[in-house]
Design an enzyme around this catalytic site. Structure first.
Site, PDB file in Angstrom:
ATOM      1  N   ALA A   1       0.827  -1.212   0.000  1.00 18.59           N
ATOM      2  CA  ALA A   1       0.000   0.000   0.000  1.00 18.59           C
ATOM      3  C   ALA A   1       0.864   1.267   0.000  1.00 18.59           C
ATOM      4  CB  ALA A   1      -0.923  -0.016   1.202  1.00 18.59           C
ATOM      5  N   HIS A   2       0.190   2.399  -0.030  1.00 16.64           N
ATOM      6  CA  HIS A   2       0.908   3.679  -0.139  1.00 16.64           C
ATOM      7  C   HIS A   2       1.766   3.965   1.085  1.00 16.64           C
ATOM      8  CE1 HIS A   2      -3.091   5.807   1.243  1.00 16.64           C
ATOM      9  NE2 HIS A   2      -2.761   4.818   2.021  1.00 16.64           N
ATOM     10  N   ASN A   3       2.902   4.583   0.807  1.00 12.12           N
ATOM     11  CA  ASN A   3       3.829   5.056   1.846  1.00 12.12           C
ATOM     12  C   ASN A   3       4.547   3.928   2.594  1.00 12.12           C
ATOM     13  OD1 ASN A   3       2.759   7.683   1.296  1.00 12.12           O
ATOM     14  ND2 ASN A   3       1.078   7.237   2.669  1.00 12.12           N
TER      15      ASN A   3
END
Lengths: 342, 342, 342
Positions: C237-239
């Site tokens: 997922a993001h980050n």
């Protein structure tokens, strides 16, 4: 583009504390933001960062305003305000209308002049692509399918024949909408395919993640209602219905013919068995299995948290002895009763 | 197309009760079927619907015939009969032979005249596409790969070099057959790739779901036997063997070098560890983990069902105390023995 | 190509026992290897096979050398030696530089002369494809993205705008790098998209599996460090940040903003919650859920193993009674104390 904080407040609401004329050009995280940049405090976990930020302004709730001395936008919902500020300061590139010279649009497809058809995209006959829609490179839109106005298929998306996607949707790369549902009838040891004749109907304002799959219904349709948000690598089986504004994290699997309410929220890797009814406003925590209908709102879980493997191995072994433990406890209670002369 | 119920009975078996001359044009679900439509009762859960259906005819078993007053096709396996009726009344569009002008077929590929190659499909040299096969838009068939007669790659399917797909298979969009297996040897802290030199061999009459991945073997081949049905988003690792007529629901993962018997059935999100032997006729319930070989047919599970999160949190906490609980029970038993003077 | 065993030993290390002049043409598994072929003993489980192999030579450790009478290459790390021998004897076909006539390279993209751009690939403007890189059929490289030297995107891979892939990487078919992260702010019952403005940065020598998805960051970047190996159908997922040389088996899901150390190893279907810190050298066994940060190296698990479903059903039912069992045990202990006159 640079705007004043006052102008941003006018657009997203909230009260300015400090200099309303400070110019803002970009959003940034608290720990990297500098002059001309606006940050936000979305979670009290990060309160320590706010004291040290060099951001030109910070969006936060009134309760946290004391933790920050600089220019602030006080807002009851900093995450929402920040989302809107980010969208305003960093707009997605406008869709450039037109067909890429390498796109293939079959005769009899209806493509709005304001739509964009990207490189190597295929639009089959009787398909409809509405105003301002964007069909990205390598996408496929099947015969008689519909892609609503302003909807964007980013790239390599598949939309099968007769499926309908509403307006203002966003389908990430590799999403597959309208593959056959998984239906077979047994003939001795062989599996005979049940034709999958239904469609997928996706409402307006839906986001579907990368490599997520939504199967077409067998006789009825699979329905994803307005405002639903699906993360990556999710499986939605045939005849499932997902209610409005329900949100699912990645790797969730929903088995066939299950009906899910509105405003539900499922964590990552949740599994929902088939033929169930899940009420509105149900939350299921990540990795849990739902194998019975849930008639009431609430938070549900069957998740087990990892611990050091040696300890876990002992626990798991004990778990196998639970039946025996229960029996021995019953016998001990019996012995105690005898000893007490009961 | 309209046919009489008598004609359908002749094709799929079963006895007509009522008017054999009633004309049937389409299949429909019990609750939506009307004149000209045939429905079926696949599951006793839906018996209430059958009394109220407006279907022209219903397929059901003799035991359920009393629940319905109208024209019926009495059949020992209504789901199978219905699957065949649906396939007869709603045949898939015939494959139109020929190469799309935008397809790219490398010199030296062998493509049958009766095969179809869709838009932007790529067929590499020495690949074989047999009679009546359909390679959909955006598909890739690698060097020396084989696609058997009447097999359909719907769209955006990848079949790697030297892999073989049998006859009468159906590969849904985004399926990846013959990516490299996941094999690395450790060199200090670095992982060094082990070349993946084997193939994927898929038997006849196999269905592979959307975005499912089947990796090629390391030295030997990965083998999916005849009649296997794989749902969406399944991972089959290198050197796995799946026996005939085995069926797997979505999101299953099978680790490397595991051998799975014939006629097995795995529920959604099941995980099977590597280097195991799973017998014929093994069922594994959804979300369970199989981490040891299963030498005997039967039903296996390690699934835990979600309950209200507060209750579950207590249960999960207690689980961590099991070892201590067992110890205290042992002590209590000892005390009882002492009290009894043993 | 045929080389002597002595030559192979010179290339990969180890001592020859027996005939150093034996000619080797190919690698093969122990049970299929014959004249001209070299096999290896990677795991003591397969020691029985080594006595019967007809391989021209076998790579094994000194401790196992007694189990085999024939010509051997004694090596401290047979798997590593074998990986290198396989790569030497069966090299991947060299990348043929040049653009396929059907590829679309936008003006202003920088493509090295030594790079290959396959059929129907799209390279957007300002994208960079470095020396010897291979962009396979149907791949998409977005505006301003970078694909490092000698990196191979096999086919149908998506690399979004501004994302960067290092050198010597291998991205399997259907991988999606740089789809939007899954971020929404709540506005009443509606979800408002948080623009995903970050990138994905992939280091050198990374492998990413088929249909795996790595989302771009919200404000910061998602980072996959040097030497990471990701299997198929993984969600990052993001980050998220994944440290060097970490390896993940198929179907793992990592939620947003979690930071994972170096040299970690996650089994299949592991789930890691968001906003966590996982230390270096953490192993998580397949199907486990990590929902709290792990500050120390070690092996962690919450996996439950399938057993016959009837037994499991009893265990799962008992699990629900644990709280009551604990209460009854406490009462029994109290009774015992009273009986003892305490």
């Amino acid at each position: 583009m640079a705007v004043t904080l006052a102008e941003l407040a006018r657009r997203v609401g909230g009260q300015v504390r400090g200099d309303p004329g400070v110019e803002i050009r970009a959003v940034a995280p608290l720990d990297r933001a500098g002059p001309g940049e606006i940050a936000h405090l979305s979670d009290r976990r990060y309160r320590a960062l706010v004291a040290e930020t060099r951001a030109a302004a910070v969006v936060l709730v009134a309760e946290d305003a004391g933790a920050f001395k600089g220019t602030a936008l006080i807002h009851p919902n900093p995450s929402l305000a920040f989302a809107r500020i980010a969208a305003f300061l960093h707009p997605a590139p406008a869709v450039a209308p037109g067909r890429h010279p390498t796109a293939f649009v079959e005769d009899g497809a209806r493509v709005a002049d304001s739509a964009r058809i990207g490189a190597y995209a295929v639009i089959e006959r009787e398909a409809t692509v509405e105003d301002g829609a964007s069909i990205g490179p390598g996408c496929y839109v099947g015969q008689g399918a519909r892609v609503g106005a302003r909807t964007c298929l980013v790239a390599q998306v598949y939309v099968g024949a007769r499926c309908e996607i509403g307006t203002d949707c966003l389908l990430q790369p590799g999403a597959v909408i309208g593959a056959d549902g998984f239906g077979f009838a047994k003939d001795g040891e062989r599996w005979i395919k049940v034709p999958q004749l239904g469609r997928v109907i996706v409402g307006d304002d839906v986001e579907i993640g990368a490599n997520t799959t939504v199967d077409r219904g067998t006789l009825d349709d699979t329905v994803i209602a307005r405002g639903v948000k699906l993360d990556n690598l999710i499986q939605i089986a045939h005849n499932v219905r997902v209610g409005e504004h329900t949100i699912m994290a990645a790797c969730v699997g929903i088995a066939g013919s299950t009906s899910i309410g509105s405003r539900c929220a499922f964590g990552g890797q949740v599994g929902i068995a088939g033929h169930l009814d899940i009420a509105d406003d149900v939350q299921v925590l990540g990795t849990s299995l739902v194998s019975a209908s849930i008639p009431k709102p609430g938070v549900y879980s069957s998740a087990l948290k990892a611990e050091p493997a040696d300890e876990w191995r002992r626990t798991a072994a004990r778990l196998r002895q639970l039946d025996e433990l229960a029996r021995r406890l019953r016998e001990a209670e019996e012995e105690i009763r005898k000893l007490k002369g009961e």
